[in-house]
Scaffold this active site. Structure first.
Site, PDB file in Angstrom:
ATOM      1  N   GLY B 168      37.977  65.908   1.798  1.00 37.40           N
ATOM      2  CA  GLY B 168      37.676  67.163   2.476  1.00 37.40           C
ATOM      3  C   GLY B 168      38.007  67.237   3.958  1.00 37.40           C
ATOM      4  O   GLY B 168      37.658  68.211   4.621  1.00 37.40           O
ATOM      5  N   ARG B 192      34.420  63.286  -6.571  1.00 36.94           N
ATOM      6  CA  ARG B 192      35.015  63.416  -5.242  1.00 36.94           C
ATOM      7  C   ARG B 192      34.763  64.806  -4.660  1.00 36.94           C
ATOM      8  O   ARG B 192      34.642  64.964  -3.444  1.00 36.94           O
ATOM      9  CB  ARG B 192      36.506  63.086  -5.293  1.00 36.94           C
ATOM     10  N   ASP B 238      48.161  68.293  -0.936  1.00 34.78           N
ATOM     11  CA  ASP B 238      47.995  66.959  -0.330  1.00 34.78           C
ATOM     12  C   ASP B 238      47.747  65.966  -1.466  1.00 34.78           C
ATOM     13  O   ASP B 238      46.607  65.646  -1.795  1.00 34.78           O
ATOM     14  CB  ASP B 238      46.814  66.994   0.654  1.00 34.78           C
ATOM     15  N   CYS B 293      50.200  60.322   2.245  1.00 36.80           N
ATOM     16  CA  CYS B 293      49.994  59.295   3.271  1.00 36.80           C
ATOM     17  C   CYS B 293      50.722  58.015   2.860  1.00 36.80           C
ATOM     18  O   CYS B 293      50.202  56.918   2.963  1.00 36.80           O
ATOM     19  CB  CYS B 293      48.519  59.059   3.550  1.00 36.80           C
TER      20      CYS B 293
HETATM   21  C1  LIG Z   1      45.197  62.219  -0.729  1.00 34.67           C
HETATM   22  S1  LIG Z   1      43.778  62.771  -1.542  1.00 34.67           S
HETATM   23  C2  LIG Z   1      43.438  64.285  -0.718  1.00 34.67           C
HETATM   24  C3  LIG Z   1      42.828  64.160   0.668  1.00 34.67           C
HETATM   25  C4  LIG Z   1      42.269  65.422   1.221  1.00 34.67           C
HETATM   26  N1  LIG Z   1      43.228  66.489   1.203  1.00 34.67           N
HETATM   27  C5  LIG Z   1      41.709  65.229   2.587  1.00 34.67           C
HETATM   28  O1  LIG Z   1      42.404  65.572   3.565  1.00 34.67           O
HETATM   29  O2  LIG Z   1      40.603  64.755   2.765  1.00 34.67           O
HETATM   30  C6  LIG Z   1      44.330  63.215  -3.135  1.00 34.67           C
HETATM   31  C7  LIG Z   1      43.306  63.849  -4.033  1.00 34.67           C
HETATM   32  O3  LIG Z   1      43.968  64.362  -5.156  1.00 34.67           O
HETATM   33  C8  LIG Z   1      43.067  64.365  -6.219  1.00 34.67           C
HETATM   34  N2  LIG Z   1      43.806  64.530  -7.480  1.00 34.67           N
HETATM   35  C9  LIG Z   1      44.401  63.586  -8.221  1.00 34.67           C
HETATM   36  N3  LIG Z   1      44.994  64.151  -9.296  1.00 34.67           N
HETATM   37  C10 LIG Z   1      44.773  65.479  -9.207  1.00 34.67           C
HETATM   38  C11 LIG Z   1      45.123  66.577 -10.023  1.00 34.67           C
HETATM   39  N4  LIG Z   1      45.832  66.411 -11.126  1.00 34.67           N
HETATM   40  N5  LIG Z   1      44.728  67.799  -9.639  1.00 34.67           N
HETATM   41  C12 LIG Z   1      44.014  67.958  -8.505  1.00 34.67           C
HETATM   42  N6  LIG Z   1      43.654  66.952  -7.726  1.00 34.67           N
HETATM   43  C13 LIG Z   1      44.037  65.726  -8.056  1.00 34.67           C
HETATM   44  C14 LIG Z   1      42.330  63.071  -6.075  1.00 34.67           C
HETATM   45  O4  LIG Z   1      41.045  63.155  -6.699  1.00 34.67           O
HETATM   46  C15 LIG Z   1      42.234  62.946  -4.565  1.00 34.67           C
HETATM   47  O5  LIG Z   1      40.989  63.358  -4.107  1.00 34.67           O
END
Ligand SMILES: C[S@@+](CC[C@H](N)C(=O)[O-])C[C@H]1O[C@@H](n2cnc3c(N)ncnc32)[C@H](O)[C@@H]1O
Lengths: 278, 367
Positions: B168, B192, B238, B293
């Site tokens: 978040g 999450r 992201d 990242c």
């Molecule tokens: C890099 S993190 C995002 C970080 C966030 N945007 C932040 O700035 O704090 C990637 C996220 O993508 C989610 N994720 C993974 N597969 C996904 C999917 N198929 N659809 C939506 N979210 C997904 C994961 O649970 C994870 O929380």
């Protein structure tokens, strides 16, 4: 401006001084010029009581008997005023001990001129370090002599630091004893060694050899990593900027401090637990 | 389990490092050692100022400690504030050049403020203090992770989809803009998403994130294209990635663990699908921003290229890549950027400015 006049208060102040024991003639006899002798008596060794001055004369004569020139001796005492306090008998024992450790004529004189502090150490102290190098670090007798000859300051290094440094070079960097000598390991501090090695390691430019002594990359020569100037190290080995290396040092230092703090806290917890148990 | 004892257990962090040495060694050449050492050292944080909190004297306190707002300082050139001398060539240009310079400014969301310590300074921020209402005053994050939010360029009245939002950080930054009329916060993971909820609760007054201005969903991001085709003004994608810095530092939850090999290998495909969905959910004329990242070209540029093809061929959606050059120039005194990418922008870790890795690519939907 005349040193004689300037220091003429000393004889009255010091207790056991009498004209009959005036060391000046003895110094002249040993081959000092009058000027050198006065400098020695009233500047180098000022502040010592008269009777001690007489005793240190024997120390000086030991140096003379090694064939060292008066002007050289004067320089040595200038570099290391503490030597004035060493009695003749002691001086002779120390010199004998160094001989026993393998310093032959020539190297003996050279190391004394270069690092007179060596003669302020008791034979016991020197022997402890040499024995440690031989028995714990498995240097050969010859290598120990080489350390004594080329890196005499090793004898006064903090013992724990010396041990860590050896272990670091041996286990973390994979250096053999002969390499340690060639690399100048005994010239640098543990901290600097750690900075340079871990910098290269985290950059992926240095690997600890495995049990067979193999690495996936070709490590730079230990000599270039350890012994060279920082400029040479950064520009030729690491190929990094000084700015990066400075920041790295700050970060490593903080990492270590925090690790130590954590360890302390952990051991603190244990104590609490122990006392709770009992 | 006899064999298990004899199998050497290599830590996942070592596997990750070895993988990076091979791939990034090739990708970055002589630059890799400098990136590598930075990733293996303590990273730097930025303090994202919470506009919904009021701690008197906070900003001057941060400035006193040597930190500065890297987003807003130097924004209005010629004001002679902290930003003076930040742009190369500034001051050499005669007065007539000023309008030209202003037009060079990147388009980005206002109201986002983030403090960082200058290059080479390793000072840290203290944990944020709450104000009299209990709202925390700032949020600590990798300052480079704000670039995707800034580049998204949220304007007054926009509807925004944050497709992969947890934990978040970027959601919170998006809300700092005060401009969004409707924000959809999505992440596939329930647990999450709960973290996002907790974060928003401690940073925002209830009226901001409750009610119908912020919607929270836990739907597979890949479905959003069909579910909400041509809907949002802005979409932030992201994606999950190899989280390079985490992977070389932490054993826990490491994607380089042997048992996660399949999942790791499927990442580019998942990333592509998420981005395609994001493109589709964007209204024509709107912006979709892809970010990761990781330093990996396979997960960055190649995903963008692949997604553009898929979107075009399978969904009839066309996007154009927007130039992020102005953004790069604006922030080059704060971050280390990799030499020009084919597409998008890449912040690489460097000991003197240890932020990133952050990759971002800005796309505008044209059809
Ligand atoms: C890099 S993190 C995002 C970080 C966030 N945007 C932040 O700035 O704090 C990637 C996220 O993508 C989610 N994720 C993974 N597969 C996904 C999917 N198929 N659809 C939506 N979210 C997904 C994961 O649970 C994870 O929380």
């Amino acid at each position: 401006s005349n040193p004689m006049q300037h220091h003429s208060v000393h004889p009255q102040q010091s207790s056991g001084w009498s004209l009959s024991e005036d060391p000046l003639p003895s110094l002249l006899h040993l081959g000092f010029t009058e000027g050198q002798a006065r400098q020695l008596l009233y500047e180098q060794c000022k502040g010592h009581h008269g009777h001690k001055v007489t005793m240190h004369l024997c120390g000086v004569s030991t140096l003379i008997s090694l064939g060292m020139r008066p002007s050289n001796i004067l320089k040595i005492l200038q570099k290391c005023p503490d030597l004035c306090r060493v009695k003749g008998v002691q001086m002779q024992q120390r010199v004998d001990n160094l001989r026993k450790l393998g310093l032959v004529e020539g190297s003996l004189q050279r190391v004394i001129s270069y690092y007179p502090k060596l003669l302020t150490l008791t034979p016991k102290k020197v022997n402890v370090v040499c024995r440690f190098l031989q028995e714990k670090c498995l240097f050969t007798t010859q290598q120990v002599t080489e350390i004594l000859r080329n890196f005499p300051a090793t004898m006064v290094e903090d013992f724990e630091q010396l041990e860590y440094k050896f272990q670091y070079a041996y286990f973390r960097m994979g250096l053999r004893q002969a390499e340690m000598l060639q690399s100048g390991l005994f010239r640098v501090s543990l901290v600097d060694l750690h900075y340079r090695h871990s910098f290269l390691e985290r950059r992926g430019q240095y690997q600890t050899p495995d049990k067979k002594g193999q690495t996936r990359i070709v490590n730079p020569r230990p000599k270039d990593v350890i012994g060279g100037s920082e400029y040479a190290f950064l520009s030729q080995v690491a190929k990094a900027t000084q700015e990066e290396f400075r920041v790295f040092q700050k970060l490593i230092l903080r990492e270590q401090e925090e690790e130590e703090q954590q360890e302390e806290e952990l051991s603190g917890d244990e104590e609490v637990e122990e006392s709770g148990d009992g | 389990t006899k064999w298990a004892a004899t199998l050497p257990r290599i830590p996942a962090t070592s596997l990750a490092l070895h993988n990076f040495d091979v791939n990034y060694g090739l990708q970055f050449g002589d630059l890799w050692p400098s990136v590598r050492v930075a990733m293996l050292c303590e990273q730097k944080y930025g303090a994202l100022i919470n506009n919904f909190s009021d701690v008197p004297g906070l900003l001057s306190e941060l400035r006193f400690k040597g930190a500065r707002d890297f987003v807003q300082s130097g924004r209005s050139l010629g004001e002679g504030t902290g930003g003076a001398g930040r742009l190369p060539g500034e001051g050499l240009t005669p007065a007539t050049g000023s309008t030209e310079e202003e037009s060079m400014l990147p388009e980005m969301s206002p109201n986002i403020r983030c403090f960082v310590f200058p290059k080479g300074d390793i000072a840290r921020f203290k944990p944020a203090r709450p104000d009299s209402c209990g709202t925390l005053s700032y949020y600590l994050l990798d300052a480079a992770s704000l670039l995707p939010v800034l580049a998204l360029d949220v304007r007054e009245g926009h509807t925004v989809l944050d497709l992969c939002a947890a934990p978040g950080g970027k959601t919170l930054a998006l809300l700092q803009t005060h401009a969004i009329s409707q924000l959809t916060v999505n992440d596939v993971s329930e647990s999450r998403m709960n973290r996002v909820r907790r974060t928003l609760q401690s940073y925002l007054p209830r009226e901001v994130w409750s009610g119908n201005r912020v919607a929270m969903t836990t739907i597979d991001g890949q479905l959003w294209g069909e579910m909400a085709r041509s809907t949002f003004d802005r979409v932030l994608v992201d994606v999950p990635c190899t989280t390079d810095r985490h992977s070389v530092m932490e054993e826990e939850n490491n994607i380089f663990k042997k048992m996660r090999t399949k999942e790791r290998q499927k990442l580019p495909a998942l990333q592509t699908q998420l981005l395609v969905a994001g493109m589709e959910a964007t209204r024509p004329g709107g912006v979709v921003l892809y970010s990761t990242c990781t330093l990996s070209q396979l997960q960055n540029e190649m995903v963008v290229e692949q997604a553009m093809h898929v979107a075009q061929d399978e969904r009839g959606v066309t996007v154009e890549v927007e130039d992020l050059g102005p953004l790069e120039r604006h922030f080059e005194s704060t971050f280390h950027f990799a030499p020009r990418q084919r597409l998008g922008l890449l912040v690489i870790p460097h000991l003197t400015a240890n932020f990133g890795p952050t990759y971002l690519c800005k796309l505008r939907r044209v059809r």
